[in-house]
Design an enzyme around this catalytic site. Structure first.
Site, short mmCIF file in Angstrom:
data_model
loop_
_atom_site.label_atom_id
_atom_site.label_comp_id
_atom_site.label_asym_id
_atom_site.label_seq_id
_atom_site.Cartn_x
_atom_site.Cartn_y
_atom_site.Cartn_z
N GLU A 69 -1.02 1.24 -5.23
CA GLU A 69 -0.85 0.01 -4.46
C GLU A 69 -0.83 -1.20 -5.38
OE1 GLU A 69 -3.92 0.02 -1.40
OE2 GLU A 69 -4.07 2.19 -1.59
N HIS A 126 0.85 -1.21 0.00
CA HIS A 126 0.00 0.00 0.00
C HIS A 126 0.88 1.26 0.00
CE1 HIS A 126 -2.95 2.88 1.49
NE2 HIS A 126 -3.86 1.96 1.79
#
Ligand code: BG6
Length: 299
Positions: free
Chosen positions: A271, A169
């Site tokens: 991400e 992320h």
């Protein structure tokens, strides 16, 4: 965590040193001829990567928590084994267990081209099994060199198959979100998390004028984050057919307690994921590797 023992076992003089980071949490500090880097054992969370002579590539919240039971805000949270809210139990933590677990250091190495490698390991324990029943092993490998390689190996060490979602992320630092263009997603479909997960088509490159929260569900391509007045950043990946792009914009920035109100102006998350239709089923004894490589583009 005993820092002396970590340094005795895994320190590499002049390259990798273990220190107490924010909140007293232990972290690996990397310094070599290519870059500076930081990685916490809490969440196997990379919080810094700065190629020498460049600006930091990762964004960190100045208001992040550094508590054992909370995720770090910024850098590279690792979301696993679910992405977003838990599918059936809203009491379980958002984005899974991995980012709030305390990992062990598995190894460190000094690789060719002055690249420093830190590998952290997490296996199931009473706490993880209370939330997610399956035996597993995760190995998170971060290589700090001319580029930053982030590689998660997920192993099913039990005797039943399991499904798991993952997100590497990454929060990228940008100078001004309104001057950012993301290339590499044109023609791809995404589910719009801000519109009841409606399936939509990305036409052209992506710019930011409002909150964006999208899961590109058929994206294996490299992505380039371009900014006026700053070098572009190249993001490539393997083991992933989905990409999440997120910027919280104004109201959501204000709602998050660990995020500055104006933080949305200087970050964007791109991400590398196994999310939605890209969630992976792992048979007993099998492994899955998901990798993201981040590199500043010359010139
Ligand atoms: C993104 C999600 O990946 O993570 C967003 O798509 C979410 O919906 C964001 O807001 C941050 O999540 P968290 O749990 O770190 O606040």
């Amino acid at each position: 965590m005993n820092l002396d023992a970590l340094n005795d076992d895994f320190g590499i003089p002049g390259k990798i040193q273990f220190e107490a980071g924010h909140g007293g949490l232990p972290m690996a500090k990397v310094s070599n001829d290519n870059c500076l880097g930081e990685m916490y054992l809490h969440g196997a969370h990379v919080t810094g990567y700065q190629p020498l002579g460049s600006d930091p590539l990762l964004w960190m919240s100045g208001e992040s928590f550094f508590f054992p039971d909370k995720p770090i805000r910024g850098g590279v949270p690792l979301c696993w084994p679910w992405f977003g809210a838990h599918p059936t139990d809203p009491e379980l933590p958002q984005h899974g267990l991995a980012r709030i677990a305390d990992w062990d250091v598995a190894s460190t190495n000094q690789l060719a081209d002055d690249t420093s490698e830190v590998v952290m390991r997490l296996t199931d324990n009473a706490e993880t099994r209370a939330a997610w029943a399956h035996p597993f092993e995760l190995m998170m490998r971060a290589c700090f060199g001319e580029e930053l390689t982030l590689e998660l190996t997920i192993s099913n060490s039990g005797d039943e198959p399991f499904d798991s979602a993952t997100a590497i992320h990454t929060y990228f630092a940008v100078e001004n979100i309104e001057a950012v263009t993301i290339r590499g997603l044109a023609g791809r479909q995404f589910t719009d998390q801000l519109d009841n997960n409606a399936l939509k088509l990305q036409s052209g490159s992506l710019r930011f004028r409002a909150e964006v929260d999208r899961v590109y569900v058929d994206s294996e391509d490299d992505v380039v984050i371009e900014q006026e007045g700053r070098p572009a950043v190249h993001v490539s990946k393997t083991g992933s057919r989905s990409t999440v792009v997120w910027n919280p914009w104004i109201a959501k920035s204000q709602r998050m307690p660990d995020f500055p109100d104006d933080g949305y102006q200087t970050m964007v998350c791109v991400e590398t994921t196994n999310a939605e239709s890209d969630v992976r089923t792992l048979q007993p004894g099998r492994t899955h590797v998901i990798r993201q490589v981040v590199a500043p583009v010359d010139g």
